[in-house]
Structure formats: structure tokens, C-alpha cells
Design a protein around this motif. Structure first.
Motif, short mmCIF file in Angstrom:
data_model
loop_
_atom_site.label_atom_id
_atom_site.label_comp_id
_atom_site.label_asym_id
_atom_site.label_seq_id
_atom_site.Cartn_x
_atom_site.Cartn_y
_atom_site.Cartn_z
N LEU A 177 0.81 -1.21 0.00
CA LEU A 177 0.00 0.00 0.00
C LEU A 177 0.85 1.26 0.00
N TYR A 178 2.04 1.18 0.51
CA TYR A 178 2.88 2.34 0.66
C TYR A 178 3.96 2.37 -0.41
N ASP A 179 4.45 3.53 -0.64
CA ASP A 179 5.51 3.73 -1.62
C ASP A 179 6.62 4.54 -0.95
N SER A 180 7.86 4.27 -1.31
CA SER A 180 8.97 4.99 -0.68
C SER A 180 8.89 6.49 -0.95
N ALA A 181 8.18 6.86 -2.03
CA ALA A 181 8.04 8.28 -2.36
C ALA A 181 7.12 9.00 -1.38
N ASP A 182 6.31 8.24 -0.61
CA ASP A 182 5.40 8.86 0.35
C ASP A 182 6.14 9.52 1.52
N ALA A 183 7.25 8.91 1.92
CA ALA A 183 7.96 9.37 3.12
C ALA A 183 8.40 10.84 3.03
N PRO A 184 9.08 11.27 1.95
CA PRO A 184 9.49 12.68 1.90
C PRO A 184 8.32 13.66 1.86
N ILE A 185 7.19 13.22 1.29
CA ILE A 185 6.01 14.09 1.25
C ILE A 185 5.49 14.34 2.66
N LEU A 186 5.32 13.27 3.42
CA LEU A 186 4.83 13.39 4.79
C LEU A 186 5.83 14.15 5.66
N PHE A 187 7.12 13.90 5.43
CA PHE A 187 8.16 14.57 6.21
C PHE A 187 8.13 16.08 5.96
N LYS A 188 7.98 16.45 4.69
CA LYS A 188 7.95 17.88 4.33
C LYS A 188 6.77 18.58 5.00
N ILE A 189 5.59 17.95 4.96
CA ILE A 189 4.39 18.56 5.57
C ILE A 189 4.53 18.61 7.09
N ALA A 190 5.12 17.56 7.66
CA ALA A 190 5.33 17.53 9.11
C ALA A 190 6.23 18.67 9.56
N ARG A 191 7.26 18.98 8.76
CA ARG A 191 8.16 20.07 9.11
C ARG A 191 7.44 21.43 9.02
N LYS A 192 6.57 21.55 8.03
CA LYS A 192 5.79 22.80 7.92
C LYS A 192 4.96 23.03 9.17
N ILE A 193 4.32 21.93 9.62
CA ILE A 193 3.47 22.05 10.81
C ILE A 193 4.32 22.35 12.04
N ALA A 194 5.45 21.64 12.18
CA ALA A 194 6.29 21.77 13.37
C ALA A 194 6.92 23.15 13.50
N PHE A 195 7.39 23.66 12.39
CA PHE A 195 8.13 24.93 12.44
C PHE A 195 7.32 26.12 11.93
N ASN A 196 6.14 25.84 11.39
CA ASN A 196 5.26 26.89 10.88
C ASN A 196 6.01 27.83 9.93
N ARG A 197 6.87 27.24 9.10
CA ARG A 197 7.66 28.06 8.18
C ARG A 197 6.80 28.63 7.06
N ASN A 198 5.89 27.80 6.58
CA ASN A 198 4.99 28.25 5.51
C ASN A 198 3.59 27.80 5.86
N SER A 199 2.62 28.53 5.39
CA SER A 199 1.25 28.09 5.62
C SER A 199 0.98 26.87 4.75
N LEU A 200 0.20 25.95 5.28
CA LEU A 200 -0.15 24.76 4.50
C LEU A 200 -1.05 25.16 3.34
N SER A 201 -0.98 24.38 2.26
CA SER A 201 -1.75 24.70 1.05
C SER A 201 -2.66 23.53 0.68
N LEU A 202 -3.54 23.79 -0.28
CA LEU A 202 -4.39 22.72 -0.79
C LEU A 202 -3.55 21.60 -1.41
N ASN A 203 -2.39 21.96 -1.93
CA ASN A 203 -1.49 20.95 -2.51
C ASN A 203 -1.04 19.95 -1.44
N ASP A 204 -0.76 20.48 -0.22
CA ASP A 204 -0.39 19.59 0.88
C ASP A 204 -1.52 18.63 1.21
N SER A 205 -2.73 19.16 1.23
CA SER A 205 -3.90 18.33 1.51
C SER A 205 -4.07 17.25 0.46
#
Length: 365
Positions: A315-343
Motif C-alpha cells: 500500500l505504501y511507496d517509498s516516495a510517500d515518506a518525503p512528502i509526509l516529512f515535508k508537511i510535518a516540518r511545515k506544521i512543526a516549524f510553521n515556516r509556511n502556511s499549509l496549502s491545498l497541494n499539501d492536503s
């Protein structure tokens, strides 16, 4: 010694152990005027560790059957690849090469007694080629490919007059390295001070339980080879003797008897291929029952594992990990506002996990 020496196996005659010995002793071999072109880095490291390896045959003939070898005027060049036992016979330039270079060419070939060989073939097909048949079904359906190829090598050596050394591994396996060193004109192993491989039983045979586990997994053909993990990380486990039915025994003998008689007519008495007796290889009435799983049991068990334990893996793909990691960093550090693309990226992953989920599908659209 000849300018070119090719060790061609055949399979299940200690090739990985010999290749480990050659890889470890490259410098020592050079001092004896024998050059062993190192295999690629991955295979070289595996050989040095005493893991399963394929030797250095690609340095002689690559995957496209392009020849890379050139004769070394200063000494002998040595190649070891058990795939060459079959592959060179079908090489389009076989006749030209062996005819032209016969006077400076030597081929080293190890074989085995009939049922040692046949049962080892079955084990190797399970370990590396996704076979799911039990031993008796395999033997009843098996062909005579191994001994036909051996006869072809004998005939080629007579036709082109190159040196062919045939040794029966069944008779020399406890003294394999000494015989190999003698075949290379190195002398006795204890006198030449070469290093020994770290693992004595490289690419060991499996136990019956291990074979059964691999047979189950072979239905789904997993990406990671469990057999290699077992033999590399538990080399000390002693394989069990596998016994067969009388019907399988009789079928194998009838198919191979004439071929073996023809081959033995060329061999020295000490190297002749033996046909083991029924008493040596067949199940007796008093033998403890160690029956193999049948095909239906294999499929049922495999389906259970696939549906219960292995399903999440696909069910999972290795390409999923960097996507989730990138969004997690946005949430943790609030560097950029989340977008519809993240969703959208998260919903794509959700859809993989629950492709029929109505709410997920509605949100995704």
C-alpha cells in the motif's frame, strides 16, 4: 599453467566458497602470476564476507554477451562463474573462441553424484528462482539438462583440444580448496599461506523447514530474498538430508542412466558420477514422517500471509515518506502556511490505503 583459466561450476559444487577464497587472496594470487579480475564492488564485498556471490564472470563476458577479456602476457587470468556452465555453451562465439584459443585455455568443472545433484538443483530453484513444487513432483518432472550440458563440455574439449578438468564434488567436498589449489598449480594449501574464507559453508543448503517457508513465500515472489538472508546470517545451521519417494527415484534414474554412463566413460575412476542406491536416498517405512506441503497447502498459506500480514507492504511507496516529512516540518516549524497541494498529497496516500473509502474519494475529487 594456461594463459586463461575458467572455473564454470557447475551450480551447487562449492562455487561461492571458492569465489570467496579468490576474492580474499587477489594479492597472493598475483604473487603466483594469477590475476583474478575483481567483480563489481557489491559482489566483491559479499565474497570477502563469505556471502552468496556470482563471481567475476561479467569481467570476461558481460550481460550483452560482449567479450571483455584480453590475454595477459605476464601470467594467467582466472575467471569463476557457475552460470558459465550453461551460458557459454549458448554463446554465439563459443566455437570460434574455444577453437582459436584452445592451446592456452583450461576449463575447471566440478560435478556431483546423481541424487546429490538433483536434490541440490531443487533446493537452488526454491532459493533463487521461485519454485513451489515439492521434491518428488520436481524430480518426476525434471529434465536431463545438467548432464546433457556436461556431455557437451566433454565433446567440446575433445573437438577443440582444450584442457578440461572434471572433478566430482561429492568425493572432494571435504578437501575442496586443496583440490582447487592443485588444479591452479598453486601447490598444497597449507604450504602457500593463503587466507581462508570467514565462512566454511558459503551458500549452505536450507533445512526442510526453511525450504517450506520459502516455498510458501515464493507464491507472492517477495522483493527481498529470505533464502539469502538465512544462509548469509545463519551459515552455521546444518542442512537436513532430504529423502525422496521410490517413484521419483526410478524416474530420475531412467532419464539419466545412459547419459551418466557415457560421461563416465571419459572420467577417471575416482571422478566418476555415482547413482546412489535406493537405500541411501529414499524414504523408508520406518523413517520419521517429514512430508512436504502440497501445492494447495502452499497456496492457502501464502494467501493467508498475503491478506493478513503482507498487504500493508504494497500500500505504501517509498516516495510517500518525503512528502509526509515535508508537511510535518511545515506544521512543526510553521515556516509556511499549509496549502491545498499539501492536503492533496496526503489524500493521495489515504487513497492508497483505502481505495474504496467514500469520504476519502469525495474529498479527493
Amino acid at each position: 599453467m594456461k594463459s586463461l583459466v575458467i572455473h564454470i561450476g557447475h551450480p551447487k559444487t562449492g562455487s561461492s566458497y571458492l569465489q570467496s577464497f579468490l576474492a580474499i587472496n587477489q594479492d597472493n594470487l598475483k604473487n603466483k602470476n594469477i590475476y583474478y579480475p575483481p567483480p563489481n564492488k557489491k559482489d566483491l564485498n559479499a565474497s570477502i564476507k563469505g556471502f552468496v556471490t556470482s563471481g567475476n564472470g561479467s569481467k570476461f563476458l558481460d550481460s550483452k554477451n560482449e567479450l571483455h577479456f584480453k590475454f595477459n602476457k605476464k601470467g594467467t587470468t582466472l575467471y569463476s562463474d557457475e552460470c558459465f556452465f550453461y551460458r557459454l555453451l549458448t554463446w554465439k562465439d563459443f566455437n570460434n573462441f574455444f577453437k582459436k584459443n584452445a592451446s592456452r585455455l583450461e576449463v575447471i568443472l566440478y560435478t556431483r553424484n546423481l541424487f546429490e545433484c538433483s536434490i541440490s538443483d531443487w533446493g537452488q530453484l526454491i532459493k533463487r528462482h521461485s519454485l513451489t513444487e515439492d521434491i518428488n513432483t520436481y524430480l518426476i518432472n525434471s529434465n536431463t539438462k545438467r548432464f546433457k550440458a556436461l556431455k557437451e563440455w566433454l565433446c567440446a574439449s575433445k573437438e577443440y583440444n582444450f584442457d578440461l578438468k572434471i572433478r566430482n564434488y561429492s568425493n572432494i567436498k571435504k578437501n575442496l580448496l586443496n583440490v582447487f589449489c592443485e588444479d591452479l598449480n598453486l601447490g598444497e594449501l597449507k604450504k602457500i599461506n593463503f587466507k581462508l574464507p570467514p565462512v566454511r559453508n558459503v551458500n549452505r543448503s536450507l533445512t526442510i523447514s526453511e525450504y517450506e517457508i520459502i516455498r510458501v513465500l515464493n507464491i507472492v515472489q517477495p522483493k527481498i530474498n529470505l533464502a539469502d538472508i538465512l544462509v548469509n546470517n545463519a551459515p552455521e545451521v546444518k542442512p537436513e538430508k532430504i529423502l525422496i519417494s521410490r517413484i521419483a527415484y526410478e524416474k530420475v534414474v531412467s532419464k539419466n542412466l545412459k547419459l551418466i554412463e557415457e560421461i563416465n566413460s571419459y572420467l577417471k575412476e575416482s571422478q566418476k558420477i555415482a547413482i546412489e542406491s535406493i537405500e541411501e536416498v529414499c524414504i523408508k517405512d520406518t523413517t520419521q514422517n517429514r512430508s512436504f506441503l502440497n501445492q494447495k497447502q502452499i497456496e492457502i498459506t501464502s494467501n493467508y500471509l498475503n491478506n493478513s500480514f503482507l498487504k500493508d507492504e504494497i500500500l505504501y511507496d517509498s516516495a510517500d515518506a518525503p512528502i509526509l516529512f515535508k508537511i510535518a516540518r511545515k506544521i512543526a516549524f510553521n515556516r509556511n502556511s499549509l496549502s491545498l497541494n499539501d492536503s492533496l498529497e496526503i489524500l493521495k496516500i489515504c487513497k492508497k490505503i483505502r481505495p474504496q473509502g467514500l469520504i476519502i474519494m469525495k474529498e479527493f475529487r
